[in-house]
Design a protein around this motif. Structure first.
Motif, mmCIF file in Angstrom:
data_model
loop_
_atom_site.group_PDB
_atom_site.id
_atom_site.type_symbol
_atom_site.label_atom_id
_atom_site.label_comp_id
_atom_site.label_asym_id
_atom_site.label_seq_id
_atom_site.Cartn_x
_atom_site.Cartn_y
_atom_site.Cartn_z
ATOM 1 N N ALA A 1 35.834 22.572 36.556
ATOM 2 C CA ALA A 1 35.944 21.467 35.609
ATOM 3 C C ALA A 1 37.055 21.664 34.584
ATOM 4 N N ALA A 2 37.344 22.922 34.237
ATOM 5 C CA ALA A 2 38.242 23.113 33.089
ATOM 6 C C ALA A 2 39.295 24.199 33.239
ATOM 7 N N PHE A 3 39.180 25.076 34.232
ATOM 8 C CA PHE A 3 40.065 26.246 34.215
ATOM 9 C C PHE A 3 40.818 26.497 35.519
ATOM 10 N N THR A 4 40.945 25.497 36.367
ATOM 11 C CA THR A 4 41.698 25.702 37.605
ATOM 12 C C THR A 4 43.183 25.941 37.332
ATOM 13 N N TRP A 5 43.630 25.615 36.130
ATOM 14 C CA TRP A 5 45.031 25.847 35.771
ATOM 15 C C TRP A 5 45.325 27.330 35.565
ATOM 16 N N ILE A 6 44.289 28.151 35.433
ATOM 17 C CA ILE A 6 44.493 29.599 35.311
ATOM 18 C C ILE A 6 44.632 30.167 36.717
ATOM 19 N N GLN A 7 45.819 30.637 37.046
ATOM 20 C CA GLN A 7 46.111 30.992 38.430
ATOM 21 C C GLN A 7 46.610 32.425 38.608
ATOM 22 N N TYR A 8 46.277 33.329 37.683
ATOM 23 C CA TYR A 8 46.706 34.708 37.908
ATOM 24 C C TYR A 8 45.961 35.279 39.117
ATOM 25 N N GLU A 9 46.525 36.306 39.703
ATOM 26 C CA GLU A 9 45.958 36.877 40.923
ATOM 27 C C GLU A 9 44.540 37.386 40.676
ATOM 28 N N GLY A 10 43.614 36.930 41.505
ATOM 29 C CA GLY A 10 42.223 37.335 41.370
ATOM 30 C C GLY A 10 41.399 36.414 40.502
ATOM 31 N N ALA A 11 42.029 35.400 39.892
ATOM 32 C CA ALA A 11 41.284 34.471 39.048
ATOM 33 C C ALA A 11 40.365 33.610 39.901
ATOM 34 N N GLY A 12 39.207 33.309 39.364
ATOM 35 C CA GLY A 12 38.262 32.458 40.073
ATOM 36 C C GLY A 12 36.845 32.827 39.717
ATOM 37 N N PRO A 13 35.914 31.927 39.972
ATOM 38 C CA PRO A 13 34.531 32.152 39.564
ATOM 39 C C PRO A 13 33.785 33.175 40.402
ATOM 40 N N SER A 14 34.240 33.430 41.613
ATOM 41 C CA SER A 14 33.541 34.383 42.470
ATOM 42 C C SER A 14 33.688 35.798 41.927
ATOM 43 N N ALA A 15 32.607 36.563 42.042
ATOM 44 C CA ALA A 15 32.637 37.943 41.554
ATOM 45 C C ALA A 15 33.468 38.853 42.442
ATOM 46 N N THR A 16 33.882 38.356 43.614
ATOM 47 C CA THR A 16 34.630 39.200 44.554
ATOM 48 C C THR A 16 36.032 38.666 44.839
ATOM 49 N N THR A 17 36.486 37.660 44.094
ATOM 50 C CA THR A 17 37.813 37.088 44.346
ATOM 51 C C THR A 17 38.903 38.148 44.256
ATOM 52 N N TYR A 18 38.760 39.059 43.314
ATOM 53 C CA TYR A 18 39.796 40.073 43.099
ATOM 54 C C TYR A 18 39.857 41.103 44.227
ATOM 55 N N LEU A 19 38.907 41.054 45.169
ATOM 56 C CA LEU A 19 38.915 41.989 46.297
ATOM 57 C C LEU A 19 39.614 41.417 47.517
ATOM 58 N N ASP A 20 39.903 40.125 47.495
ATOM 59 C CA ASP A 20 40.440 39.461 48.684
ATOM 60 C C ASP A 20 41.860 39.930 48.993
ATOM 61 N N GLY A 21 42.123 40.128 50.289
ATOM 62 C CA GLY A 21 43.486 40.386 50.741
ATOM 63 C C GLY A 21 43.916 41.836 50.769
ATOM 64 N N TYR A 22 42.980 42.765 50.591
ATOM 65 C CA TYR A 22 43.338 44.180 50.585
ATOM 66 C C TYR A 22 42.597 44.904 51.709
ATOM 67 N N SER A 23 43.182 45.994 52.163
ATOM 68 C CA SER A 23 42.548 46.763 53.227
ATOM 69 C C SER A 23 41.301 47.466 52.698
ATOM 70 N N GLN A 24 40.401 47.776 53.600
ATOM 71 C CA GLN A 24 39.172 48.459 53.209
ATOM 72 C C GLN A 24 39.479 49.810 52.566
ATOM 73 N N GLN A 25 40.416 50.550 53.141
ATOM 74 C CA GLN A 25 40.753 51.866 52.598
ATOM 75 C C GLN A 25 41.295 51.757 51.179
ATOM 76 N N SER A 26 42.168 50.779 50.962
ATOM 77 C CA SER A 26 42.744 50.593 49.631
ATOM 78 C C SER A 26 41.669 50.240 48.615
ATOM 79 N N LEU A 27 40.741 49.380 49.010
ATOM 80 C CA LEU A 27 39.665 48.989 48.102
ATOM 81 C C LEU A 27 38.758 50.167 47.766
ATOM 82 N N ILE A 28 38.413 50.954 48.774
ATOM 83 C CA ILE A 28 37.513 52.088 48.546
ATOM 84 C C ILE A 28 38.149 53.097 47.600
ATOM 85 N N ILE A 29 39.411 53.430 47.842
ATOM 86 C CA ILE A 29 40.099 54.407 46.986
ATOM 87 C C ILE A 29 40.180 53.905 45.548
#
Length: 278
Positions: free
Chosen positions: A148-176
């Motif tokens: 409703a109000a914050f779609t204009w905020i578009q920095y990487e990982g922004a979004g209401p989902s608690a896991t948005t910032y994990l998207d697009g990375y390899s499993q190994q990179s995330l674990i480390i």
């Protein structure tokens, strides 16, 4: 001769501080350690750290993390650490100014432990479970506010989902990265936030009476400038713990709730990534 004495008496009285002046805090240390912060000062102390975190993220941490191609949430961990660790040292420094040694005693309040260890553990676990469950259950509210109000905020990982910032990375990179960040974002940094916001700022709002916990919770929620769509949900899941700390003067309750919930969520996320569930 009488005129000289009269002049001397007049000079002494004009130079002598009044009772109000004598008790008025002088200097930044006295103002910070005073039993009551003015509302403008308190608002600034609540919100300026959040603005600094965003600035460090945008100007230093995010460019560095992108340069080494690491998951972007590491940039927020760096930004939080760069701002919060000096705040923790600042609290210890204030303790040294007051007591002569680096200590949180005399700076933080609500350290008297009115409850037994067993009782506060039970209360703390209850608050931790409440915060964890309610925070996840309110993700739809975060989504609604974001759309409703914050779609204009578009920095990487922004979004209401608690896991948005994990998207697009390899499993190994995330674990480390999660393993490296776990001691910090999973416990130490939330602990510093509790010391600062609940132990230092909240007790210095006596003029607000019973409204102090709400004031503190709202400003702490707004302090997360990088996720303004979560302000409403944060107020809901944080307020009971903040109110309890204010009511019973035992900061251990919010330490169980906030750092405890962060540790639980971060550990759960690490396990989920390791098992390929995220």
């Amino acid at each position: 001769m009488f005129a000289d004495r009269a002049n001397l008496f007049h000079m002494e009285n004009t130079q002598r501080p009044t009772a109000t002046e004598a008790t008025r805090p002088n200097g930044i240390v006295e103002r910070l350690l005073a039993d009551k912060h003015s509302l403008p000062l308190s608002i600034a102390l609540h919100l300026v750290p959040g603005a600094l975190i965003v600035a460090v993220y945008a100007l230093i941490a995010a460019p560095f993390i992108r340069a080494i191609d690491a998951p972007i949430f590491a940039a927020w961990a760096i930004a939080l650490a760069v701002v919060l660790f000096p705040i923790q040292f600042g609290l210890l420094w204030l303790g040294r100014k007051r007591t002569g040694r680096y200590s949180l005693r005399g700076v933080l309040h609500y350290l008297d432990k009115p409850f037994s260890r067993g009782k506060i553990t039970a209360i703390g676990i209850g608050l931790m479970v409440y915060m964890t469950v309610v925070s996840f259950s309110l993700v739809p509210l975060d989504t609604l506010v974001y759309d409703a109000a914050f779609t204009w905020i578009q920095y990487e990982g922004a979004g209401p989902s608690a896991t948005t910032y994990l998207d697009g990375y390899s499993q190994q990179s995330l674990i480390i990265t999660l393993l490296i960040c776990l001691p910090f974002t999973g416990f130490t940094l939330p602990l510093i936030e509790e010391y600062y916001f609940r132990g230092f700022l909240l007790p210095r709002l006596p003029q607000l009476g019973k409204w102090a916990p709400l004031f503190n919770t709202v400003l702490f929620s707004v302090y997360h400038f990088w996720a303004p769509w979560t302000v409403l949900s944060k107020i809901v899941f944080l307020l009971p713990g903040v109110w309890f700390v204010w009511w019973k003067h035992d900061i251990r309750a919010s330490i169980w709730m906030h750092p405890g919930s962060a540790l639980l969520a971060t550990t759960g996320g690490l396990i989920a990534v390791s098992m390929g569930l995220m």
